[in-house]
Design an enzyme around this catalytic site. Structure first.
Site, PDB file in Angstrom:
ATOM      1  N   PHE A 128       0.866  -1.179   0.000  1.00  0.00           N
ATOM      2  CA  PHE A 128       0.000   0.000   0.000  1.00  0.00           C
ATOM      3  C   PHE A 128       0.898   1.223   0.000  1.00  0.00           C
ATOM      4  CE2 PHE A 128      -2.211   3.252   2.578  1.00  0.00           C
ATOM      5  CZ  PHE A 128      -3.405   3.375   1.894  1.00  0.00           C
ATOM      6  N   PRO A 133       7.785  11.287   1.624  1.00  0.00           N
ATOM      7  CA  PRO A 133       8.675  12.033   2.525  1.00  0.00           C
ATOM      8  C   PRO A 133       8.003  13.251   3.155  1.00  0.00           C
ATOM      9  CG  PRO A 133       9.889  11.338   0.591  1.00  0.00           C
ATOM     10  CD  PRO A 133       8.461  10.966   0.345  1.00  0.00           C
ATOM     11  N   SER A 137       1.555  11.627   8.364  1.00  0.00           N
ATOM     12  CA  SER A 137       0.268  11.744   9.038  1.00  0.00           C
ATOM     13  C   SER A 137      -0.730  12.536   8.198  1.00  0.00           C
ATOM     14  CB  SER A 137       0.452  12.422  10.404  1.00  0.00           C
ATOM     15  OG  SER A 137       1.231  11.611  11.255  1.00  0.00           O
ATOM     16  N   THR A 163       5.324  -0.561   3.923  1.00  0.00           N
ATOM     17  CA  THR A 163       5.416  -1.913   4.461  1.00  0.00           C
ATOM     18  C   THR A 163       5.333  -2.934   3.330  1.00  0.00           C
ATOM     19  OG1 THR A 163       4.375  -1.232   6.535  1.00  0.00           O
ATOM     20  CG2 THR A 163       4.366  -3.582   6.018  1.00  0.00           C
ATOM     21  N   GLN A 281       7.677  -4.537  47.399  1.00  0.00           N
ATOM     22  CA  GLN A 281       6.501  -3.755  47.000  1.00  0.00           C
ATOM     23  C   GLN A 281       6.701  -3.083  45.649  1.00  0.00           C
ATOM     24  OE1 GLN A 281       5.413   0.126  48.893  1.00  0.00           O
ATOM     25  NE2 GLN A 281       3.626  -1.003  49.646  1.00  0.00           N
ATOM     26  N   ILE A 339      12.174  -5.338  35.713  1.00  0.00           N
ATOM     27  CA  ILE A 339      12.057  -6.465  36.640  1.00  0.00           C
ATOM     28  C   ILE A 339      13.130  -7.517  36.346  1.00  0.00           C
ATOM     29  CG2 ILE A 339      10.584  -8.436  37.262  1.00  0.00           C
ATOM     30  CD1 ILE A 339       8.172  -6.523  36.951  1.00  0.00           C
ATOM     31  N   GLU A 365       0.663   3.718  11.099  1.00  0.00           N
ATOM     32  CA  GLU A 365      -0.787   3.677  10.904  1.00  0.00           C
ATOM     33  C   GLU A 365      -1.539   4.614  11.849  1.00  0.00           C
ATOM     34  OE1 GLU A 365      -2.814   0.084  10.023  1.00  0.00           O
ATOM     35  OE2 GLU A 365      -1.033  -0.922   9.285  1.00  0.00           O
ATOM     36  N   THR A 367      -0.100   8.107  14.209  1.00  0.00           N
ATOM     37  CA  THR A 367       0.685   8.376  15.418  1.00  0.00           C
ATOM     38  C   THR A 367      -0.217   8.632  16.622  1.00  0.00           C
ATOM     39  OG1 THR A 367       0.734  10.751  15.002  1.00  0.00           O
ATOM     40  CG2 THR A 367       2.505   9.428  14.010  1.00  0.00           C
ATOM     41  N   GLU A 369      -0.265  11.235  18.291  1.00  0.00           N
ATOM     42  CA  GLU A 369      -0.765  12.603  18.178  1.00  0.00           C
ATOM     43  C   GLU A 369      -1.985  12.675  17.261  1.00  0.00           C
ATOM     44  OE1 GLU A 369       3.027  12.354  19.861  1.00  0.00           O
ATOM     45  OE2 GLU A 369       2.466  11.664  17.852  1.00  0.00           O
TER      46      GLU A 369
END
Length: 391
Positions: A128, A133, A137, A163, A281, A339, A365, A367, A369
């Protein structure tokens, strides 16, 4: 009545995919990580991917959302979200075969024979191509042009971050055919075979995905290369982009579940100062916060999928699910790495790989924002009312 239980069919689908991931994908993870450490191609090899897809096909797992008339499973949106969640339990990027881009179903009969059916069967690969450039968005800012010359169109422009662009043998190229109208009736989608002359170059990223830049330099295509109608390309583009935004956080959800399981197990076996860190904790709160966010994300994803299934405008719900999923998945993987301490930072475990891959969820796909802009605009313009989720 609000019913949060899965149907028997959805439960069977979940269990089958979970078993497939555990038996077929997870055993390949160490090999994938090893190849990446050696600097080889990331992810599955083409041979591995094809064999896995064919293995799933033997169990009739083919074309998850492809209409039954084309040999697919035609699963509902909620079931599709469940599939994505289960696939997300492995960091290996894998999709079941038998799917095609949703806008290819707008093809005429001749185009369906040439593009749609071979894509569903796996003989052809598509991409697609709308992002440029200077038009990410803001998709309306595309500058690639297509000029009519007799019974042909001449396409010139550059696409980026496409992609599958380096692997595809044909592209759905969006180009301006009327500069005055622009996105409001002046953008057309063309089905352009690679042998028409476009070239591609892969773009290295911090994760597994290697999108491509595509150059179209006086690429000529016949008039019958138009997908849909001349000037009606932008609605097709929006249909493609909005086809299933909820599926992105759904896959992240599966990864977060797996990583939280890893964190729980590690915290119970890793000892400091004579006691397992699960007794601390600080660790307990990280585990608790992660579980809260996972369950919240699950409900957001399923609600968006339910709206899709009901045929209502789900863009607002999908934006909420995506922005929440992107932010929280990145927070969860960060906690899980913390962790695990130093080992979590190494490439011996998949946590570091997830850390890089999940960062993309906040960008591609749509952002964070852009999602927030959509959510705020809907509320400010009165398209959506606060507290109207269950109406």
């Amino acid at each position: 009545m609000v019913d949060f239980s899965l149907t028997d069919e959805q439960r069977e689908i979940r269990d089958w995919v979970r078993t497939f991931v555990r038996r077929e994908l997870m055993p390949l993870e160490n090999d994938v990580l090893l190849r990446e450490r050696r600097g080889e191609e990331p992810g599955l090899t083409e041979k591995e991917r094809t064999e896995l897809q064919q293995l799933a096909k033997k169990s009739d797992f083919w074309g998850v959302q492809t209409p039954a008339e084309y040999g697919g499973m035609e699963l509902d949106a909620i079931s599709a979200a469940i599939v994505e969640t289960e696939l997300g339990r492995s960091f290996i990027s894998f999709r079941f075969g038998g799917d095609a881009d949703n806008i290819l179903y707008h093809a005429n009969e001749e185009q369906k024979q040439r593009y749609l059916l071979p894509t569903i069967s796996g003989e052809r690969k598509s991409c697609f191509a709308i992002t440029e450039p200077g038009a990410g968005s803001d998709a309306k800012a595309i500058r690639t042009t297509a000029v009519k010359d007799g019974d042909e169109w001449v396409i010139n422009g550059e696409k980026t971050f496409i992609t599958g662009g380096h692997e595809a043998d044909f592209a759905m190229v969006f180009a301006v055919t009327d500069k005055e109208l622009g996105a409001d009736g002046g953008v057309t989608c063309f089905l352009v075979d690679r042998d028409h002359g476009w070239t591609s170059e892969p773009i290295d990223t911090m994760g597994e995905r290697r999108p491509a830049s595509i150059l179209l330099d006086d690429v000529r295509v016949p008039d019958d290369a138009v997908l849909g109608e001349v000037g009606k390309g932008f609605p097709l583009a929006m249909q493609w982009i909005g086809k299933g935004r909820f599926l992105l956080p759904a896959r992240a959800l599966g990864g977060c579940e797996r990583m939280l399981d890893m964190a729980i197990e590690h915290s119970k076996t890793r000892e400091t100062f004579g006691a397992p860190i699960a007794d601390r904790q600080a660790i307990q709160w990280m585990i608790a916060d992660s579980q809260v966010e996972i369950e919240a994300l699950r409900l957001l994803v399923l609600h968006a999928a339910w709206q899709v299934e009901q045929g209502v405008d789900s863009r607002h719900a999908q934006s909420i699910a995506k922005v929440f999923g992107g932010v929280k998945a990145n927070e969860i993987v960060d906690r899980v790495m913390q962790i695990h301490g130093g080992m979590g930072y190494t490439r011996e475990l998949p946590i570091e790989r997830w850390y890089r891959d999940l960062r993309l969820l906040r960008i591609f796909e749509g952002t964070d924002e852009i999602q927030r802009r959509t959510i705020a605009r809907d509320l400010l313009k009165g398209h959506v009312k606060v507290g109207a989720t269950l109406n």
